[in-house]
Design a protein around this motif. Structure first.
Motif, PDB file in Angstrom:
ATOM      1  N   GLN A   1       0.805  -0.913   0.133  1.00  0.00           N
ATOM      2  CA  GLN A   1      -0.322   0.096  -0.356  1.00  0.00           C
ATOM      3  C   GLN A   1       1.078   1.279   0.231  1.00  0.00           C
ATOM      4  O   GLN A   1       0.868   2.069   0.690  1.00  0.00           O
ATOM      5  CB  GLN A   1      -0.685   0.291   1.363  1.00  0.00           C
ATOM      6  N   TRP A   2       1.825   1.002  -0.501  1.00  0.00           N
ATOM      7  CA  TRP A   2       3.000   2.692  -0.743  1.00  0.00           C
ATOM      8  C   TRP A   2       3.156   2.905  -2.350  1.00  0.00           C
ATOM      9  O   TRP A   2       2.401   2.078  -3.242  1.00  0.00           O
ATOM     10  CB  TRP A   2       4.527   1.898  -0.687  1.00  0.00           C
ATOM     11  N   THR A   3       2.891   4.421  -2.137  1.00  0.00           N
ATOM     12  CA  THR A   3       2.921   4.904  -3.661  1.00  0.00           C
ATOM     13  C   THR A   3       4.215   6.033  -3.692  1.00  0.00           C
ATOM     14  O   THR A   3       4.366   6.880  -2.803  1.00  0.00           O
ATOM     15  CB  THR A   3       1.648   5.830  -3.747  1.00  0.00           C
ATOM     16  N   PHE A   4       4.760   5.734  -4.761  1.00  0.00           N
ATOM     17  CA  PHE A   4       5.531   6.491  -5.213  1.00  0.00           C
ATOM     18  C   PHE A   4       5.507   8.007  -5.658  1.00  0.00           C
ATOM     19  O   PHE A   4       4.912   7.632  -7.279  1.00  0.00           O
ATOM     20  CB  PHE A   4       7.012   5.379  -5.688  1.00  0.00           C
ATOM     21  N   ILE A   5       5.163   9.050  -5.775  1.00  0.00           N
ATOM     22  CA  ILE A   5       5.000  10.407  -6.676  1.00  0.00           C
ATOM     23  C   ILE A   5       6.230  10.909  -7.337  1.00  0.00           C
ATOM     24  O   ILE A   5       6.772  11.182  -6.266  1.00  0.00           O
ATOM     25  CB  ILE A   5       4.002  10.731  -6.194  1.00  0.00           C
ATOM     26  N   THR A   6       6.183  11.474  -8.181  1.00  0.00           N
ATOM     27  CA  THR A   6       7.232  12.899  -8.707  1.00  0.00           C
ATOM     28  C   THR A   6       6.299  13.928  -9.829  1.00  0.00           C
ATOM     29  O   THR A   6       5.064  13.467 -10.207  1.00  0.00           O
ATOM     30  CB  THR A   6       8.053  11.836  -9.511  1.00  0.00           C
ATOM     31  N   ALA A   7       7.274  15.048  -9.591  1.00  0.00           N
ATOM     32  CA  ALA A   7       7.413  15.652 -10.439  1.00  0.00           C
ATOM     33  C   ALA A   7       8.618  16.548 -10.775  1.00  0.00           C
ATOM     34  O   ALA A   7       9.812  16.206  -9.942  1.00  0.00           O
ATOM     35  CB  ALA A   7       6.748  17.060  -9.347  1.00  0.00           C
ATOM     36  N   GLN A   8       8.482  16.513 -12.235  1.00  0.00           N
ATOM     37  CA  GLN A   8       9.382  18.069 -12.972  1.00  0.00           C
ATOM     38  C   GLN A   8       9.502  18.536 -13.862  1.00  0.00           C
ATOM     39  O   GLN A   8       8.830  18.475 -14.464  1.00  0.00           O
ATOM     40  CB  GLN A   8      10.401  16.183 -13.394  1.00  0.00           C
ATOM     41  N   VAL A   9      10.286  18.916 -13.386  1.00  0.00           N
ATOM     42  CA  VAL A   9       9.843  20.871 -14.063  1.00  0.00           C
ATOM     43  C   VAL A   9      10.862  20.654 -15.648  1.00  0.00           C
ATOM     44  O   VAL A   9      12.082  20.252 -15.833  1.00  0.00           O
ATOM     45  CB  VAL A   9      10.187  22.229 -13.807  1.00  0.00           C
ATOM     46  N   ALA A  10       9.965  20.673 -17.209  1.00  0.00           N
ATOM     47  CA  ALA A  10      10.579  20.405 -18.080  1.00  0.00           C
ATOM     48  C   ALA A  10      11.926  21.588 -18.424  1.00  0.00           C
ATOM     49  O   ALA A  10      11.915  22.633 -17.665  1.00  0.00           O
ATOM     50  CB  ALA A  10       9.670  20.995 -19.397  1.00  0.00           C
ATOM     51  N   GLY A  11      13.018  20.764 -18.616  1.00  0.00           N
ATOM     52  CA  GLY A  11      14.165  21.484 -18.624  1.00  0.00           C
ATOM     53  C   GLY A  11      14.878  22.164 -17.577  1.00  0.00           C
ATOM     54  O   GLY A  11      16.350  21.637 -17.621  1.00  0.00           O
ATOM     55  N   ASN A  12      14.690  20.040 -16.529  1.00  0.00           N
ATOM     56  CA  ASN A  12      15.653  20.820 -15.035  1.00  0.00           C
ATOM     57  C   ASN A  12      15.624  19.683 -14.577  1.00  0.00           C
ATOM     58  O   ASN A  12      14.983  18.891 -14.872  1.00  0.00           O
ATOM     59  CB  ASN A  12      14.124  21.586 -13.816  1.00  0.00           C
ATOM     60  N   LYS A  13      16.822  19.370 -14.300  1.00  0.00           N
ATOM     61  CA  LYS A  13      17.460  17.816 -13.824  1.00  0.00           C
ATOM     62  C   LYS A  13      16.433  17.599 -12.464  1.00  0.00           C
ATOM     63  O   LYS A  13      16.707  16.298 -11.980  1.00  0.00           O
ATOM     64  CB  LYS A  13      18.787  17.615 -13.656  1.00  0.00           C
TER      65      LYS A  13
END
Length: 116
Positions: free
Chosen positions: A74-86
């Motif tokens: 019951q774990w969830t892995f979420i991510t966010a990455q801005v375009a052009g950003n490492k």
């Protein structure tokens, strides 16, 4: 151009014969070089766990890629990455009984993404 490293077989051939190994002999004696191909599938997807990815354009015009992957226990892995950003913002949520909606995932990163 960088020269490739001499193999052990080529070195022994050169030391014994005094000559470099001819290409005809190399094709017979040396193993074929294999190119390693990278999979575009994440390890989580290979395990058959649900995954979702989408791109959203923010009000100021920046594009952000979000991902939402359900993990075991019951774990969830979420991510966010801005375009052009490492930089990739990531969070592991424990005890998520229900899958998150896209809006819920985006709300977890609202504070970070509001900074410029």
């Amino acid at each position: 151009m960088a020269r490739r490293k001499e193999t052990t077989v080529e070195r022994i051939y050169r030391e014994v014969t005094g000559n470099r190994m001819p290409a005809v002999v190399k094709r017979i004696l040396l193993p074929k070089r294999r190119v390693k191909r990278h999979s575009m599938v994440s390890p989580v997807e290979e395990l058959g766990m649900p995954s979702d990815a989408w791109i959203k354009t923010l009000a100021e015009g920046r594009r952000v890629k979000f991902t939402n992957q359900e993990l075991p226990n019951q774990w969830t892995f979420i991510t966010a990455q801005v375009a052009g950003n490492k930089v990739v913002y990531s969070i592991v949520l424990t005890n998520e009984k229900n899958p998150l909606r896209r809006e819920e995932v985006e709300s977890h990163f609202a504070d970070e993404l509001s900074k410029k």
